[in-house]
Each structure stands twice: as C-alpha cells, then as structure tokens.
Design an enzyme around this catalytic site. Structure first.
Site, mmCIF file in Angstrom:
data_model
loop_
_atom_site.group_PDB
_atom_site.id
_atom_site.type_symbol
_atom_site.label_atom_id
_atom_site.label_comp_id
_atom_site.label_asym_id
_atom_site.label_seq_id
_atom_site.Cartn_x
_atom_site.Cartn_y
_atom_site.Cartn_z
ATOM 1 N N GLY A 1 6.780 -75.567 62.753
ATOM 2 C CA GLY A 1 6.049 -76.512 62.407
ATOM 3 C C GLY A 1 5.414 -77.332 63.408
ATOM 4 C CE LYS B 1 23.090 -80.463 60.895
ATOM 5 N NZ LYS B 1 23.611 -79.244 59.916
ATOM 6 C CG ASP C 1 7.154 -85.733 60.107
ATOM 7 O OD1 ASP C 1 7.779 -85.461 61.418
ATOM 8 O OD2 ASP C 1 7.627 -85.252 59.505
ATOM 9 C CG LEU D 1 15.947 -80.720 67.528
ATOM 10 C CD1 LEU D 1 16.265 -79.057 67.955
ATOM 11 C CD2 LEU D 1 16.462 -81.862 68.365
ATOM 12 C CG ASN E 1 12.628 -87.985 61.300
ATOM 13 O OD1 ASN E 1 12.520 -86.833 61.303
ATOM 14 N ND2 ASN E 1 13.626 -88.612 61.741
ATOM 15 C CG LEU F 1 17.305 -73.885 65.623
ATOM 16 C CD1 LEU F 1 17.032 -74.647 66.779
ATOM 17 C CD2 LEU F 1 17.113 -72.520 66.148
ATOM 18 C CE1 TYR G 1 3.279 -87.651 54.743
ATOM 19 C CE2 TYR G 1 3.514 -87.248 57.027
ATOM 20 C CZ TYR G 1 2.860 -87.916 55.745
ATOM 21 O OH TYR G 1 1.566 -88.709 56.043
#
Length: 347
Positions: free
Chosen positions: A230, A268, A234, A270, A236, A256, A238
């Site tokens: 994706g 997690k 954002d 990134l 975090n 992952l 959404y």
C-alpha cells in the site's frame, strides 16, 4: 529712551537686502538634501539585526519567532554545506583511493563503479511487485510529498539490484503524478505506470496484499505471485485500511515474519521504501534476518531475536515433556519418602 530702542530694532524700509555669497547659495540645497535623507533613515522601519526581517507594524521586535529561527538555521546549514561541498568530495575520493589500495594489498578484486544500464541489458527477476496508489484522498499535501520521496527511493533501490523486480505503480495520477514528474528524467524510469487498478491488470488468484494486520505470515516469496504494498503515508491514523480493502476484494493477505525475528514495542508498520527494501534484500540473500538487520532503522528500537536459540529452547521443552510422560522401567528402584521419627520422652 524707548524711541531710540524702537529705532534700533525696527527694520529700515529704505534698506535693501544684501546679496548672498554664491558659494552659500549652492551649499544650502545640499544641506537640505542631507537633512531630508537623515530624516528618512530615522523614520524608516527598523530591521532586526542578522535576520533582514522588517516588522510589519514598524516597531522593532525584541525576540524572534520559532519559524524565523528555523529559517535562519536552515539558511546557515545550506551555506555550510555549500562551503564544505568541495572538501567532502575530496575526502570521498581519498577514502575510495585508500580502499582500492587495501584491496590491491589483499589481492582482492576491485569493484567497478555503478554504470547506467540500458533496458535491453537488464535481466529482470521473475518476481512482480505492485505499489497501490489509491489513497490520495486520505493524505495531506505534505504526506503526498513524503510519499513521492519514498517512491524515488524505491525506484533507486530496485534499479541497483542485479536482477531488478518487475514493478507496477497502479492508480497512478493526480497529485502523486505531479509530484513524480518533478524529477528530471522520470519518463525514462523502468516502472510500469498504470492508471487502472491492479484488479484490472493481474489475475486475482495471483494477488497477495502485504499488510501488518493480516493473520497470515509470509515465510517465503513465490515467484508466481504478485505482491502488493500500500502506497500511503498516514502516520498510523487508518488502522486495518489495506487489510479491509483486500478482504473486500477477495484477495490473499500476508505480513512479514517480523515477530519471528524482531521484538518491537510499537506496531509493525514500516514506510513504503523500508518495506520494499526488505523484500528486495530477502530476494537477493534469502534470509529474513539479514534483510531486517540491514533495513530496520535504529529509532524503531527493535531487538533481533536469535532464531536458533528459540528453536533450541523449544526442543528442550519438548524433550522434558516426553521424559515426564514415559512410564518407569521395571527393575528401577523408586526412592521412598523419608519419614522423620520424633524422639520419645522417657520421663
């Protein structure tokens, strides 16, 4: 006496004014101009020393705002970088020269500088990677600019690979397109820019969406699959956004194996370029641990787990449970519990 005083102070009507000296006549307008200039300087709005910023209300400022201080620091840093640019290049050349001498002394091969490869000379990998850019409405202009920088890093990382992956940027357009087109030579990038969705480009059964909210852990990469990341910045805000989207579209999801090799206190999550750098590193080395160690930044405060120790602990626990469950063999002596005898009171 009063009459005499009046005669002294009263002007004589018959007396004619004396002509002025021509030198004095020329000096008078010059003096007037100097006076006017000095008055203009005094009435002009004062400027702050060292900033060049003139207050709008015409009154001197005693303190600088945070924005003005930041602008001054940025300008000073740019000037320092510009002044030290030649020195940094010279040091870089010296370091490379010293490294070449060390390689020669050890009898090792000297690596060649990276040269531009033509599209015909590139041996492409069988792996296909998609960046989903369908989240422009959920980002601010600053976030879109940050995503543009991450996409530039992604393209550079993939280009430096010995066997670059086939890369697609889907839902390409709008502000993200204008951000990418700021780069010189963007039209020559070896990236497939698709205005359509990945659902209209690839077979749905081959699609796998990488999301940190997926319950499925990706152990290895399958060359027959098309992996999606994706493209969103954002901070975090959404949660489960990409997972819910993939679920609605009916395609596979995966995450992952970070929990197997890393211990993280935070989520997690990134950035786009970090995610793709990990995938590229794993595709080259075949080791998730090496990929995580080389890409995960130190500010994440992620501690690497020792997979071998974890496996040893698991095997030890299994052997202990097996030994406890085994029945006792015949002929073996069983220890009886000791019984304590209390002394008898003879009295």
């Amino acid at each position: 006496i009063s009459c005499k005083m009046e005669d002294v102070h009263s002007p004589d009507p018959n007396k004619q004014p004396q002509p002025q000296d021509p030198v004095e006549q020329h000096e008078a307008p010059q003096q007037k101009e100097e006076v006017l200039q000095s008055q203009e300087k005094e009435t002009a709005a004062p400027q702050e020393e060292g900033t060049g910023i003139t207050p709008q209300d015409g009154k001197p400022k005693t303190r600088l705002t945070k924005k003005e201080k930041k602008a001054i620091l940025i300008q000073q840093r740019k000037e320092r970088q510009k002044a030290n640019r030649g020195e940094e290049r010279r040091k870089k050349k010296e370091r490379r020269k010293q490294r070449i001498e060390e390689l020669k002394a050890n009898g090792e091969e000297i690596p060649k500088k990276n040269k531009k490869r033509k599209a015909e000379d590139i041996t492409w990998s069988d792996q296909t990677l998609v960046i989903d850019l369908d989240f422009e409405d959920k980002m601010t202009d600053h976030d879109i600019a940050s995503l543009g920088n991450q996409l530039r890093l992604v393209y550079g990382s993939n280009k430096r690979q010995e066997n670059p992956w086939k890369m697609y940027w889907t839902n390409y357009g709008g502000k993200i397109q204008s951000e990418i087109e700021k780069n010189n030579g963007w039209s020559y990038w070896n990236v497939n820019l698709e205005a359509k969705s990945y659902m209209d480009v690839f077979d749905h059964s081959k699609l796998v969406y990488f999301t940190s909210d997926s319950p499925n852990v990706c152990e290895t990469l399958d060359p027959s699959k098309v992996y999606i990341v994706g493209g969103i910045v954002d901070h975090n805000k959404y949660k489960c956004l990409t997972y819910d989207k993939a679920k609605e579209q009916g395609i596979e999801t995966a995450q992952l194996p970070i929990g197997k090799f890393l211990q993280m206190d935070s989520r997690k999550v990134l950035t786009v370029n970090q995610m793709i750098d990990i995938l590229l590193s794993y595709g080259q080395t075949g080791s998730w641990e090496t990929a995580f160690r080389s890409v995960i930044p130190k500010r994440k405060k992620a501690c690497l787990k020792d997979a071998s120790k974890a496996e040893e602990e698991e095997t030890k626990a299994d052997t202990k449970t097996e030994e406890a469950e085994k029945p006792e063999e015949a002929g073996t002596k069983t220890e009886e519990p000791e019984t304590k005898t209390e002394p008898v009171n003879k009295s």
